[in-house]
Design an enzyme around this catalytic site. Sequence first.
Site, mmCIF file in Angstrom:
data_model
loop_
_atom_site.group_PDB
_atom_site.id
_atom_site.type_symbol
_atom_site.label_atom_id
_atom_site.label_comp_id
_atom_site.label_asym_id
_atom_site.label_seq_id
_atom_site.Cartn_x
_atom_site.Cartn_y
_atom_site.Cartn_z
ATOM 1 N N ASN A 155 -11.464 9.067 -9.090
ATOM 2 C CA ASN A 155 -12.833 8.675 -8.720
ATOM 3 C C ASN A 155 -13.730 8.349 -9.916
ATOM 4 O OD1 ASN A 155 -12.966 11.376 -9.374
ATOM 5 N ND2 ASN A 155 -14.375 11.907 -7.727
ATOM 6 N N GLU A 254 -11.343 21.851 -12.485
ATOM 7 C CA GLU A 254 -12.541 21.241 -11.871
ATOM 8 C C GLU A 254 -12.101 20.730 -10.512
ATOM 9 O OE1 GLU A 254 -15.492 21.360 -13.021
ATOM 10 O OE2 GLU A 254 -15.141 21.946 -15.100
ATOM 11 N N CYS A 288 -17.165 14.379 -6.579
ATOM 12 C CA CYS A 288 -17.026 15.808 -6.241
ATOM 13 C C CYS A 288 -18.395 16.432 -6.060
ATOM 14 C CB CYS A 288 -16.253 16.526 -7.333
ATOM 15 S SG CYS A 288 -16.953 16.245 -8.957
ATOM 16 N N GLU A 462 -16.706 22.130 -18.215
ATOM 17 C CA GLU A 462 -16.521 20.966 -19.084
ATOM 18 C C GLU A 462 -17.893 20.500 -19.532
ATOM 19 O OE1 GLU A 462 -14.107 18.209 -16.716
ATOM 20 O OE2 GLU A 462 -12.392 18.917 -17.866
HETATM 21 P P1 NAP Z 1 -5.687 15.054 -6.298
HETATM 22 O O1 NAP Z 1 -4.878 14.519 -5.196
HETATM 23 O O2 NAP Z 1 -5.748 16.529 -6.480
HETATM 24 O O3 NAP Z 1 -5.129 14.347 -7.631
HETATM 25 C C1 NAP Z 1 -5.694 14.601 -8.891
HETATM 26 C C2 NAP Z 1 -4.648 14.380 -9.960
HETATM 27 O O4 NAP Z 1 -3.595 15.327 -9.783
HETATM 28 C C3 NAP Z 1 -3.993 13.007 -9.935
HETATM 29 O O5 NAP Z 1 -3.738 12.618 -11.261
HETATM 30 C C4 NAP Z 1 -2.688 13.279 -9.198
HETATM 31 O O6 NAP Z 1 -1.663 12.372 -9.523
HETATM 32 C C5 NAP Z 1 -2.346 14.654 -9.729
HETATM 33 N N1 NAP Z 1 -1.444 15.423 -8.882
HETATM 34 C C6 NAP Z 1 -1.288 15.373 -7.544
HETATM 35 N N2 NAP Z 1 -0.356 16.268 -7.149
HETATM 36 C C7 NAP Z 1 0.079 16.894 -8.276
HETATM 37 C C8 NAP Z 1 1.037 17.921 -8.533
HETATM 38 N N3 NAP Z 1 1.739 18.497 -7.559
HETATM 39 N N4 NAP Z 1 1.228 18.306 -9.800
HETATM 40 C C9 NAP Z 1 0.534 17.734 -10.797
HETATM 41 N N5 NAP Z 1 -0.377 16.771 -10.631
HETATM 42 C C10 NAP Z 1 -0.618 16.354 -9.376
HETATM 43 O O7 NAP Z 1 -7.203 14.603 -6.229
HETATM 44 P P2 NAP Z 1 -7.781 13.127 -6.054
HETATM 45 O O8 NAP Z 1 -7.597 12.730 -4.641
HETATM 46 O O9 NAP Z 1 -7.267 12.217 -7.121
HETATM 47 O O10 NAP Z 1 -9.330 13.381 -6.381
HETATM 48 C C11 NAP Z 1 -10.220 13.812 -5.448
HETATM 49 C C12 NAP Z 1 -10.518 15.296 -5.589
HETATM 50 O O11 NAP Z 1 -10.925 15.580 -6.925
HETATM 51 C C13 NAP Z 1 -11.669 15.730 -4.727
HETATM 52 O O12 NAP Z 1 -11.377 16.957 -4.105
HETATM 53 C C14 NAP Z 1 -12.813 15.883 -5.712
HETATM 54 O O13 NAP Z 1 -13.820 16.779 -5.293
HETATM 55 C C15 NAP Z 1 -12.094 16.370 -6.914
HETATM 56 N N6 NAP Z 1 -12.881 16.129 -8.126
HETATM 57 C C16 NAP Z 1 -13.438 17.198 -8.745
HETATM 58 C C17 NAP Z 1 -14.233 17.000 -9.865
HETATM 59 C C18 NAP Z 1 -14.854 18.165 -10.583
HETATM 60 O O14 NAP Z 1 -15.315 17.966 -11.703
HETATM 61 N N7 NAP Z 1 -14.912 19.348 -10.003
HETATM 62 C C19 NAP Z 1 -14.440 15.700 -10.353
HETATM 63 C C20 NAP Z 1 -13.860 14.630 -9.683
HETATM 64 C C21 NAP Z 1 -13.074 14.867 -8.568
HETATM 65 P P3 NAP Z 1 -1.264 11.180 -8.520
HETATM 66 O O15 NAP Z 1 -2.434 10.300 -8.442
HETATM 67 O O16 NAP Z 1 -0.112 10.541 -9.169
HETATM 68 O O17 NAP Z 1 -0.940 11.843 -7.213
#
Ligand code: NAP
Length: 481
Positions: A155, A254, A288, A462
């Site tokens: 995102n 995060e 997020c 962070e």
């Molecule tokens: P996600 O599905 O958790 O993926 C995040 C990252 O993790 C991607 O690079 C993904 O790779 C990788 N990943 C997925 N499964 C994994 C595994 N089993 N082992 C290691 N890495 C793995 O999240 P998203 O859909 O990209 O992002 C949305 C989420 O991020 C939302 O819940 C949002 O709230 C959260 N977010 C939080 C913050 C914060 O600062 N708190 C900031 C931004 C977003 P692939 O793409 O290759 O699957």
Amino acid sequence: MTTSLPSPYSDLIIGTAPPNRRRDTIAVLDPSSGELLSSVPDGTVDDGLAAVDAAAKAFRSWRATSPRGRAEILRRCWEAMTERRDEIARLISLENGKTLSDALGEVDYAAEFFRWYAEETVRTTGQLGTSPNGANQIMVSYEPIGVAVLITPWNFPAAMATRKIAPALAAGCPVVLKPASETPLTSYLIARICAEAGVPDGVINVVTTSRSGEVVSAMLHDPRVRALSFTGSTEVGRVLLREAADTVLKSSMELGGNAPFIVLDDADPDQAVDGLMTAKMRNGGQACTAANRIYVHRSLVGEVSRLLAGRFAELVVGPGTDPATGCGPLINDRAVDKVASLVESAVAAGARVLVGGERPARAGSFYAPTVLVDVPPRADIVRTEIFGPVAAIIAFDSDDEAVRAANDTHLGLAAYVYTSDLRRGLRMAGELEAGMVAVNRGLLSDPAAPFGGVKESGLGREGGSEGMLEFMESKYIATSW
Ligand code: NAP
């Protein structure tokens, strides 16, 4: 090393496979059309471990580079990103779909981590104290922890990367960055820009893979890796924390949010709606920190929802790269399906659609900007991170009721309060269970401030000086003088 992919971005792709080895690739799609933008290497476990190897080899000389030397390189990264602002923003907009103005804002935010940590690098201090019995001195120094694995979501492809890379490099740590598979091009571009700005070989490594679980697990089990910094969903964060336990890795998480946005009865409705447009619609709601549950005092619900519906209706839906666009596509069709199903179930539970509530009739992963009122407080849309351009408005009658509802979740990243009485706003900020609270503002991210959540929204912070400590360990030296 460069792949021979026929794409406008092929010169960005840095792979680790031998030149004569044919390798699999991951397709990177434009979410506004579904068309192929480019392809990146689909890394294997060996590629992940080769990146760890490169980082481990670079560690000794990078940690030995003087703080001033590291600071000057980081500052050049900020300058280079700033000079190439338009190019980076266009790439973000292409692969992520966000509007150009959101992408430009992201580049500024992302670049600023380099400038801020350039300034912070030369300010790392230790401590010297006296033990309680007065007999000994207590010396404490801070040292770089070692190779850090960084995992980022789609995102904010630039900012989530630099929010980790800059403090890690400032601390003296080399990194392996594994970006989200939907938006890897921005990471490759940033790595290239940093290399051109003087970051030595091996200090920033990028690994793209469709087998995230397998490749990341192998890297986390390599004893040379000493830190994990993850931004993404709470679900994946839990998996990674379990993995990190095996080698007792210092972990920063995060994770997901479900931010309440509270409009008190004394708030100025126009200002509250301005704040909502930012807190809800930045990145089409895919943040997020996005306002997920909008609690409006019953006396203001009519006016706030009417004003918000008017602003949403004016938003032009289209590709992010078109300057006229006010709401770009979601990241993919799965995201659209999820948003559509949350809206349908809210309507079935009694919510009313003031504007939107449908998929526009056009190609691409779009959902119309939507305002829902009379949303039942226990509806799925209130309890789930929407991650889309949908504002769910819920009425409340007292401050206590608003705080109770806002805190009734296992997540606690961000919260927003609008009021004309700052004392009342600060009191409520103290009562809200969130790592970050914005009072009379719709945007709270700041490279100089500690960003992070409480409860299941994460561990660690962070940004700010806390962000650099995530990549350092304190060392206590006991000595008698
Ligand atoms: P996600 O599905 O958790 O993926 C995040 C990252 O993790 C991607 O690079 C993904 O790779 C990788 N990943 C997925 N499964 C994994 C595994 N089993 N082992 C290691 N890495 C793995 O999240 P998203 O859909 O990209 O992002 C949305 C989420 O991020 C939302 O819940 C949002 O709230 C959260 N977010 C939080 C913050 C914060 O600062 N708190 C900031 C931004 C977003 P692939 O793409 O290759 O699957």
